[in-house]
Design an enzyme around this catalytic site. Structure first.
Site, mmCIF file in Angstrom:
data_model
loop_
_atom_site.group_PDB
_atom_site.id
_atom_site.type_symbol
_atom_site.label_atom_id
_atom_site.label_comp_id
_atom_site.label_asym_id
_atom_site.label_seq_id
_atom_site.Cartn_x
_atom_site.Cartn_y
_atom_site.Cartn_z
ATOM 1 N N ASN A 1 9.382 -3.785 43.023
ATOM 2 C CA ASN A 1 8.498 -4.867 42.558
ATOM 3 C C ASN A 1 9.352 -6.123 42.418
ATOM 4 O OD1 ASN A 1 6.768 -6.590 41.256
ATOM 5 N ND2 ASN A 1 6.766 -5.462 39.300
ATOM 6 N N LYS B 1 8.423 -9.076 41.856
ATOM 7 C CA LYS B 1 7.848 -10.057 40.924
ATOM 8 C C LYS B 1 7.872 -11.459 41.567
ATOM 9 C CE LYS B 1 9.472 -7.159 37.214
ATOM 10 N NZ LYS B 1 9.594 -6.964 35.774
ATOM 11 N N HIS C 1 0.240 -3.727 35.748
ATOM 12 C CA HIS C 1 1.595 -4.000 35.270
ATOM 13 C C HIS C 1 1.521 -4.672 33.898
ATOM 14 C CE1 HIS C 1 5.674 -5.495 34.975
ATOM 15 N NE2 HIS C 1 5.994 -4.637 35.921
ATOM 16 N N GLU D 1 3.128 -6.991 32.628
ATOM 17 C CA GLU D 1 3.175 -8.464 32.635
ATOM 18 C C GLU D 1 1.786 -9.041 32.894
ATOM 19 O OE1 GLU D 1 6.359 -8.742 35.485
ATOM 20 O OE2 GLU D 1 7.718 -7.873 33.993
ATOM 21 N N GLU E 1 5.562 3.159 32.842
ATOM 22 C CA GLU E 1 6.529 2.101 32.569
ATOM 23 C C GLU E 1 6.482 1.743 31.081
ATOM 24 O OE1 GLU E 1 7.600 -0.229 36.334
ATOM 25 O OE2 GLU E 1 5.904 -1.237 35.414
ATOM 26 N N GLY F 1 12.861 -4.588 32.195
ATOM 27 C CA GLY F 1 13.737 -5.762 32.220
ATOM 28 C C GLY F 1 14.654 -5.889 31.018
ATOM 29 N N SER G 1 14.047 -0.545 33.747
ATOM 30 C CA SER G 1 15.521 -0.560 33.739
ATOM 31 C C SER G 1 16.127 0.617 34.495
ATOM 32 C CB SER G 1 16.044 -0.626 32.303
ATOM 33 O OG SER G 1 15.651 -1.856 31.704
HETATM 34 C C1 PEP Z 1 8.918 -3.485 36.563
HETATM 35 O O1 PEP Z 1 8.714 -4.655 36.216
HETATM 36 O O2 PEP Z 1 8.024 -2.829 37.105
HETATM 37 C C2 PEP Z 1 10.225 -2.912 36.278
HETATM 38 C C3 PEP Z 1 10.341 -1.618 36.320
HETATM 39 O O3 PEP Z 1 11.222 -3.810 35.979
HETATM 40 P P1 PEP Z 1 12.776 -3.484 35.733
HETATM 41 O O4 PEP Z 1 13.180 -2.422 36.721
HETATM 42 O O5 PEP Z 1 13.468 -4.772 35.967
HETATM 43 O O6 PEP Z 1 12.887 -2.994 34.322
#
Ligand code: PEP
Length: 252
Positions: free
Chosen positions: A9, A11, A97, A99, A169, A175, A215
């Site tokens: 992803n 983003k 997601h 966000e 997630e 992040g 992460s």
């Molecule tokens: C995400 O935003 O779907 C995600 C998993 O981000 P990160 O790997 O940066 O934590």
């Protein structure tokens, strides 16, 4: 057999030329990897989907979008429809997601419409679910995830549901550099599989791909992917660097 997947992803990152370089670098690197039955999915910003599907045509990855509006066409300024994605040979689309839930106030009811709109056109939703930190601290994480799945996906027929990929997630891990432990990930993934078995049946639960996101990086991917109910990852930050992303892919 359920499919293992690593999805990136991106983003809202990369200029066009940076995106083109990253996609071709990843495509070249994937040429050297035996993915067996696993799938790599790249989800760049919408502006780059056409370029990505052009590269994917001769490469070993699929393309996913990061968002859609749940109508085929019409007066929805600024939005992109699943019909448009289908026309570009986009195979997947991330929905739910954290966000988008947080910054764009997307509700479980709206996500239900998005899932339906994608499936109508044969695009596989990557449905994100997960709890925020206070919910985990209050031991409400199972309840939160159950509600997210029930309200946005469990209206689907068994046939339609089989096309969905789920990404657990935990929002506190996205992040932040603080990931779920392998035990926390396995526990939630097994719980999700149990919910699917209860709503549909055991065979369906066993076929569904459940990704971990938050992460996940080149160093920790293997121990997460080794868990029996973790079928790969949805990767944010670490999907923006070819070497690290490839390290994750080869951890499957
Ligand atoms: C995400 O935003 O779907 C995600 C998993 O981000 P990160 O790997 O940066 O934590």
């Amino acid at each position: 057999m359920r499919k293992q997947i690593v999805a990136g992803n991106w983003k809202m990152n990369k200029t066009f030329s940076e995106a083109e370089t990253l996609i071709t670098d990843i495509a070249d690197a994937l040429d050297e990897v035996d993915l067996k039955d696993a799938e790599v999915v790249l989800c760049p910003p919408a502006l780059y989907l056409e370029m990505a599907t052009d590269v994917a045509f001769e490469s070993n990855f699929k393309v996913g979008a990061q968002n859609i509006y749940p109508e085929d066409s019409g007066a929805f300024t600024g939005e992109i429809s699943p019909l448009m994605l289908k026309d570009l040979n986009v195979s997947y689309c991330i929905i739910g997601h954290s966000e988008r839930r947080k910054y764009f106030h997307e509700t479980t009811e709206f996500l239900k419409r998005k899932a339906d709109a994608l499936l109508k056109h044969g695009i596989r939703p990557i449905f994100c679910c997960g709890e925020v930190l206070p919910e985990r601290e209050a031991n409400q994480h199972f309840e939160v995830v159950q509600k997210q799945l029930a309200e946005s996906l469990f209206h689907l027929t068994q046939e339609a549901f089989q096309e969905v990929v789920i990404a657990y997630e935990p929002v506190w891990a996205i992040g932040t550099g603080v990931r779920a432990t392998k035990e926390q990930a396995q526990e939630m993934h097994a719980y999700i599989r149990g919910l699917i078995a209860a709503r549909y049946d055991g065979a369906t639960a066993n076929e569904i791909t459940i990704l971990y996101g938050g992460s996940c990086n080149g160093k920790n991917a293997r121990e997460l992917f080794e868990q029996p109910d973790v079928d790969g990852g949805l990767i944010g930050g670490a999907s923006l660097k070819t070497e690290e992303f490839l390290q994750i892919v080869t951890s499957l």
